[in-house]
Design a protein around this motif. Structure first.
Motif, PDB file in Angstrom:
ATOM      1  N   LEU A  11     -48.031  26.997 -20.694  1.00 28.77           N
ATOM      2  CA  LEU A  11     -47.374  27.308 -21.963  1.00 28.77           C
ATOM      3  C   LEU A  11     -46.527  28.568 -21.854  1.00 28.77           C
ATOM      4  N   GLN A  12     -47.002  29.535 -21.102  1.00 30.52           N
ATOM      5  CA  GLN A  12     -46.241  30.767 -20.901  1.00 30.52           C
ATOM      6  C   GLN A  12     -44.948  30.476 -20.137  1.00 30.52           C
ATOM      7  N   ALA A  13     -45.024  29.639 -19.109  1.00 35.03           N
ATOM      8  CA  ALA A  13     -43.835  29.291 -18.328  1.00 35.03           C
ATOM      9  C   ALA A  13     -42.814  28.548 -19.178  1.00 35.03           C
ATOM     10  N   ALA A  14     -43.286  27.800 -20.167  1.00 39.29           N
ATOM     11  CA  ALA A  14     -42.375  27.054 -21.041  1.00 39.29           C
ATOM     12  C   ALA A  14     -41.503  27.988 -21.873  1.00 39.29           C
ATOM     13  N   ARG A  15     -41.942  29.241 -22.055  1.00 51.95           N
ATOM     14  CA  ARG A  15     -41.159  30.207 -22.826  1.00 51.95           C
ATOM     15  C   ARG A  15     -40.127  30.938 -21.974  1.00 51.95           C
ATOM     16  N   GLY A  16     -40.122  30.686 -20.672  1.00 52.18           N
ATOM     17  CA  GLY A  16     -39.234  31.412 -19.768  1.00 52.18           C
ATOM     18  C   GLY A  16     -37.936  30.676 -19.501  1.00 52.18           C
ATOM     19  N   LEU A  17     -37.413  30.871 -18.314  1.00 50.33           N
ATOM     20  CA  LEU A  17     -36.165  30.251 -17.886  1.00 50.33           C
ATOM     21  C   LEU A  17     -36.386  28.775 -17.597  1.00 50.33           C
ATOM     22  N   VAL A  25     -37.672  19.092 -13.983  1.00 54.42           N
ATOM     23  CA  VAL A  25     -37.294  20.274 -14.753  1.00 54.42           C
ATOM     24  C   VAL A  25     -38.085  21.427 -14.153  1.00 54.42           C
ATOM     25  N   LEU A  26     -37.427  22.539 -13.888  1.00 52.68           N
ATOM     26  CA  LEU A  26     -38.090  23.715 -13.340  1.00 52.68           C
ATOM     27  C   LEU A  26     -38.127  24.793 -14.416  1.00 52.68           C
ATOM     28  N   GLN A  27     -39.318  25.303 -14.680  1.00 51.87           N
ATOM     29  CA  GLN A  27     -39.492  26.405 -15.613  1.00 51.87           C
ATOM     30  C   GLN A  27     -40.028  27.601 -14.829  1.00 51.87           C
ATOM     31  N   ALA A  28     -39.600  28.791 -15.216  1.00 50.89           N
ATOM     32  CA  ALA A  28     -40.058  29.995 -14.514  1.00 50.89           C
ATOM     33  C   ALA A  28     -40.186  31.147 -15.498  1.00 50.89           C
ATOM     34  N   ILE A  29     -41.163  32.002 -15.230  1.00 51.50           N
ATOM     35  CA  ILE A  29     -41.339  33.210 -16.038  1.00 51.50           C
ATOM     36  C   ILE A  29     -41.923  34.304 -15.149  1.00 51.50           C
ATOM     37  N   LYS A  30     -41.526  35.522 -15.420  1.00 53.78           N
ATOM     38  CA  LYS A  30     -42.019  36.665 -14.651  1.00 53.78           C
ATOM     39  C   LYS A  30     -43.499  36.886 -14.961  1.00 53.78           C
ATOM     40  N   ASN A  75     -44.033  32.815 -12.034  1.00 50.87           N
ATOM     41  CA  ASN A  75     -44.776  31.567 -12.140  1.00 50.87           C
ATOM     42  C   ASN A  75     -43.768  30.455 -12.373  1.00 50.87           C
ATOM     43  N   TYR A  76     -43.912  29.352 -11.656  1.00 45.61           N
ATOM     44  CA  TYR A  76     -43.017  28.209 -11.758  1.00 45.61           C
ATOM     45  C   TYR A  76     -43.806  26.979 -12.181  1.00 45.61           C
ATOM     46  N   VAL A  77     -43.185  26.139 -12.996  1.00 51.60           N
ATOM     47  CA  VAL A  77     -43.764  24.848 -13.354  1.00 51.60           C
ATOM     48  C   VAL A  77     -42.712  23.789 -13.075  1.00 51.60           C
ATOM     49  N   LEU A  78     -43.086  22.787 -12.291  1.00 50.48           N
ATOM     50  CA  LEU A  78     -42.219  21.646 -12.022  1.00 50.48           C
ATOM     51  C   LEU A  78     -42.691  20.490 -12.889  1.00 50.48           C
ATOM     52  N   ILE A  79     -41.817  20.010 -13.750  1.00 48.90           N
ATOM     53  CA  ILE A  79     -42.120  18.875 -14.613  1.00 48.90           C
ATOM     54  C   ILE A  79     -41.403  17.664 -14.035  1.00 48.90           C
ATOM     55  N   ALA A  99     -31.709  25.082  -8.280  1.00 47.27           N
ATOM     56  CA  ALA A  99     -32.345  25.495  -9.531  1.00 47.27           C
ATOM     57  C   ALA A  99     -32.942  26.898  -9.408  1.00 47.27           C
ATOM     58  N   ILE A 100     -33.604  27.158  -8.289  1.00 49.60           N
ATOM     59  CA  ILE A 100     -34.191  28.486  -8.077  1.00 49.60           C
ATOM     60  C   ILE A 100     -33.090  29.536  -7.982  1.00 49.60           C
ATOM     61  N   GLU A 101     -32.049  29.208  -7.234  1.00 48.77           N
ATOM     62  CA  GLU A 101     -30.908  30.119  -7.083  1.00 48.77           C
ATOM     63  C   GLU A 101     -30.288  30.436  -8.448  1.00 48.77           C
ATOM     64  N   LYS A 102     -30.112  29.419  -9.262  1.00 53.61           N
ATOM     65  CA  LYS A 102     -29.500  29.588 -10.579  1.00 53.61           C
ATOM     66  C   LYS A 102     -30.359  30.478 -11.485  1.00 53.61           C
ATOM     67  N   MET A 103     -31.676  30.318 -11.394  1.00 50.96           N
ATOM     68  CA  MET A 103     -32.564  31.113 -12.237  1.00 50.96           C
ATOM     69  C   MET A 103     -32.540  32.589 -11.887  1.00 50.96           C
ATOM     70  N   HIS A 104     -32.473  32.889 -10.608  1.00 54.69           N
ATOM     71  CA  HIS A 104     -32.566  34.282 -10.179  1.00 54.69           C
ATOM     72  C   HIS A 104     -31.214  34.954 -10.025  1.00 54.69           C
ATOM     73  N   ASN A 105     -30.144  34.197 -10.075  1.00 55.27           N
ATOM     74  CA  ASN A 105     -28.787  34.748 -10.007  1.00 55.27           C
ATOM     75  C   ASN A 105     -27.950  34.124 -11.117  1.00 55.27           C
TER      76      ASN A 105
END
Length: 120
Positions: A11-17, A25-30, A75-79, A99-105
């Protein structure tokens, strides 16, 4: 890599990028942990249990193959999506890297045309 196991982490990752690709779908949060964490989920809407399990196996293999691209303190979640069943693995791998590149840059925000005219 650390595995996410608790619902609160998902649920926390769902609030991130978020980055949407054809097969997932890739979700990520610090987070505070130094080692990157990863979790996998596939909803019942995607298909029956053998299909969902096959998708999760593909996503786990995908994350192992691209483990070096995941950033620490995230933290990453792959849906999984239904297309992950039939998409060539190389395209899934390329999509995850992008996707990872786009999230961090992230790209710089575009200047609105009206703002440009106002400055002139």
């Amino acid at each position: 890599m650390r595995r996410l196991k608790h619902r609160a982490q998902f649920l926390q990752a769902a609030r991130g990028l978020k980055s949407v690709r054809r097969g997932f779908v890739l979700q990520a949060i610090k987070c505070d942990e130094a080692e990157p964490g990863i979790g996998f989920t596939v909803t019942k809407r995607v298909g029956n249990s053998p299909e969902r399990n096959r998708i999760k196996r593909r996503l786990r293999a995908l994350s192992e193959k691209t483990a070096q691209k995941f950033q620490p303190n995230f933290n990453y979640v792959l849906i999984g999506r239904r297309e992950a069943l039939h998409e060539p693995f190389s395209l899934l791998e390329e999509g995850l890297g992008q996707a990872i590149e786009k999230m961090h840059n992230p790209r710089k925000p575009r200047v609105d045309l009206r703002e440009r005219k106002a400055k002139s």
